[in-house]
Every structure is written in structure tokens, then in C-alpha cells.
Design a protein around this motif. Structure first.
Motif, PDB file in Angstrom:
ATOM      1  N   ALA A  96      50.128  46.184  99.100  1.00  0.00           N
ATOM      2  CA  ALA A  96      49.967  47.397  98.833  1.00  0.00           C
ATOM      3  C   ALA A  96      49.977  48.186  97.651  1.00  0.00           C
ATOM      4  O   ALA A  96      49.398  49.175  97.336  1.00  0.00           O
ATOM      5  CB  ALA A  96      51.177  48.195  99.622  1.00  0.00           C
ATOM      6  N   GLN A  97      50.225  47.541  96.543  1.00  0.00           N
ATOM      7  CA  GLN A  97      50.140  47.886  95.289  1.00  0.00           C
ATOM      8  C   GLN A  97      50.144  46.537  94.155  1.00  0.00           C
ATOM      9  O   GLN A  97      51.134  45.816  94.309  1.00  0.00           O
ATOM     10  CB  GLN A  97      51.466  48.652  94.802  1.00  0.00           C
ATOM     11  CG  GLN A  97      51.174  49.195  93.390  1.00  0.00           C
ATOM     12  CD  GLN A  97      52.555  50.141  92.912  1.00  0.00           C
ATOM     13  OE1 GLN A  97      53.644  50.229  93.433  1.00  0.00           O
ATOM     14  NE2 GLN A  97      52.362  50.781  91.837  1.00  0.00           N
ATOM     15  N   LEU A  98      49.244  46.781  93.147  1.00  0.00           N
ATOM     16  CA  LEU A  98      49.520  45.508  92.359  1.00  0.00           C
ATOM     17  C   LEU A  98      48.920  46.063  91.077  1.00  0.00           C
ATOM     18  O   LEU A  98      47.788  46.674  90.829  1.00  0.00           O
ATOM     19  CB  LEU A  98      48.320  44.406  92.724  1.00  0.00           C
ATOM     20  CG  LEU A  98      48.089  43.196  91.622  1.00  0.00           C
ATOM     21  CD1 LEU A  98      49.330  42.502  91.446  1.00  0.00           C
ATOM     22  CD2 LEU A  98      47.117  42.171  92.103  1.00  0.00           C
ATOM     23  N   THR A  99      49.964  46.185  90.075  1.00  0.00           N
ATOM     24  CA  THR A  99      49.541  46.827  88.568  1.00  0.00           C
ATOM     25  C   THR A  99      49.889  45.560  87.700  1.00  0.00           C
ATOM     26  O   THR A  99      50.399  44.345  88.256  1.00  0.00           O
ATOM     27  CB  THR A  99      50.315  47.738  88.348  1.00  0.00           C
ATOM     28  OG1 THR A  99      51.716  47.450  88.238  1.00  0.00           O
ATOM     29  CG2 THR A  99      50.016  48.918  89.234  1.00  0.00           C
ATOM     30  N   SER A 100      49.829  45.655  86.425  1.00  0.00           N
ATOM     31  CA  SER A 100      50.213  44.664  85.511  1.00  0.00           C
ATOM     32  C   SER A 100      51.691  44.249  85.602  1.00  0.00           C
ATOM     33  O   SER A 100      51.977  43.194  85.140  1.00  0.00           O
ATOM     34  CB  SER A 100      49.865  45.023  83.914  1.00  0.00           C
ATOM     35  OG  SER A 100      50.438  46.172  83.762  1.00  0.00           O
ATOM     36  N   ASN A 101      52.323  45.051  86.020  1.00  0.00           N
ATOM     37  CA  ASN A 101      54.043  44.618  86.244  1.00  0.00           C
ATOM     38  C   ASN A 101      54.478  45.123  87.600  1.00  0.00           C
ATOM     39  O   ASN A 101      55.849  44.905  87.450  1.00  0.00           O
ATOM     40  CB  ASN A 101      54.793  45.625  85.241  1.00  0.00           C
ATOM     41  CG  ASN A 101      54.722  46.932  85.258  1.00  0.00           C
ATOM     42  OD1 ASN A 101      54.198  47.517  86.127  1.00  0.00           O
ATOM     43  ND2 ASN A 101      55.154  47.721  84.169  1.00  0.00           N
ATOM     44  N   THR A 102      53.813  45.692  88.637  1.00  0.00           N
ATOM     45  CA  THR A 102      54.529  45.717  89.826  1.00  0.00           C
ATOM     46  C   THR A 102      53.568  45.127  90.865  1.00  0.00           C
ATOM     47  O   THR A 102      52.369  45.202  91.113  1.00  0.00           O
ATOM     48  CB  THR A 102      54.525  47.290  90.184  1.00  0.00           C
ATOM     49  OG1 THR A 102      55.313  47.809  89.245  1.00  0.00           O
ATOM     50  CG2 THR A 102      55.219  47.498  91.609  1.00  0.00           C
TER      51      THR A 102
END
Length: 143
Positions: free
Chosen positions: A114-120
């Protein structure tokens, strides 16, 4: 008219450069690395309900570690009878689009990213129970 054209091109160029240089946090990050759970919850009838992970007994925080060679380690802990027990399972992973497939020794599980960032990393697993569709959600922070 020439000034208006130059102004238009300048604004257009600035807009394109800001769009193309947006933060990696908005464009996704790498799934490789160690991720510790921070929140867990469900999506029911379109409403997401998340709670901070309760680290009962001070046990090791559950984590997922994804390596670049397509292997993972799933580590969980439980507090029982006044002591912590930690368990790890290994397997292989594959990411295709917004789906990650984890292949354990005895089963294969697919999660929606659902969400992929550099820290989440936020993943969702949808299942049916009693004819009702429920999505379990876990949010991880990269360590």
C-alpha cells in the motif's frame, strides 16, 4: 508577447523540473533491508484502523529482513509466562508491481504494498471471514 512566451517557458520548465525531482519518499523506495513493525490494524468497510504496535514484555520487535538475493527472514516474538520467545522463518521473496510474494517452506503468501518509501513499508493482506472481506494492515519502519 516575447516576454509572455519566455515567462510561460520558464514556468513550464520550473514545473517539470520540480515534478521530475520530487522526493524518493513519494516515488517508492527499495524493499531491501530490515523493517520493524510500528503499527498494525485492519481495513473494514473502507475504514482503516491502525494501532501502534504494543511491545509487551519488552520483547524483540517483529521484523522482516529482505536481502538483494531474493531471500527474507521473518522474525516474531511473543511474551508468554513472563518471558519472551523469538521465532524466525526464512524463505524467498519476489516483488512485482505493488505485490510482494513471500514463499515460506510450507506456504506462499501475497501482500499488496500500500506504501513503500525510503523509510516506510505498509502492506495489506485481504481475506474473507464469514462472507465479509477484511484487510489486515501492517506498517513497518526501515532500520
Amino acid at each position: 508577447m516575447k516576454k509572455l512566451s519566455i515567462l510561460f517557458v520558464s514556468v513550464l520548465t520550473l514545473g517539470l523540473s520540480l515534478t521530475s525531482c520530487s522526493s524518493d519518499d513519494d516515488n517508492g523506495g527499495s524493499i531491501e533491508g530490515k523493517w520493524e513493525v510500528t503499527h498494525q490494524g485492519v481495513i473494514f468497510n473502507g475504514q482503516e484502523a491502525l494501532e501502534a504496535y504494543d511491545n509487551e514484555g519488552g520483547c524483540e520487535i517483529p521484523s522482516m529482513t529482505y536481502s538483494s538475493d531474493g531471500k527474507f527472514v521473518d522474525t516474531t516474538s511473543e511474551y508468554w509466562d513472563s518471558k519472551c520467545s523469538t521465532y524466525s522463518e526464512e524463505g524467498t521473496w519476489k516483488k512485482e508491481g505493488n505485490t510482494i510474494t513471500l514463499k515460506y517452506s510450507d506456504e506462499e503468501v501475497k501482500y499488496e504494498i500500500a506504501q513503500l518509501t525510503s523509510n516506510t513499508l505498509k502492506i495489506k493482506f485481504t481475506y474473507s471471514e464469514g462472507g465479509v472481506s477484511i484487510s489486515a494492515v501492517s506498517v513497518y519502519k526501515k532500520k
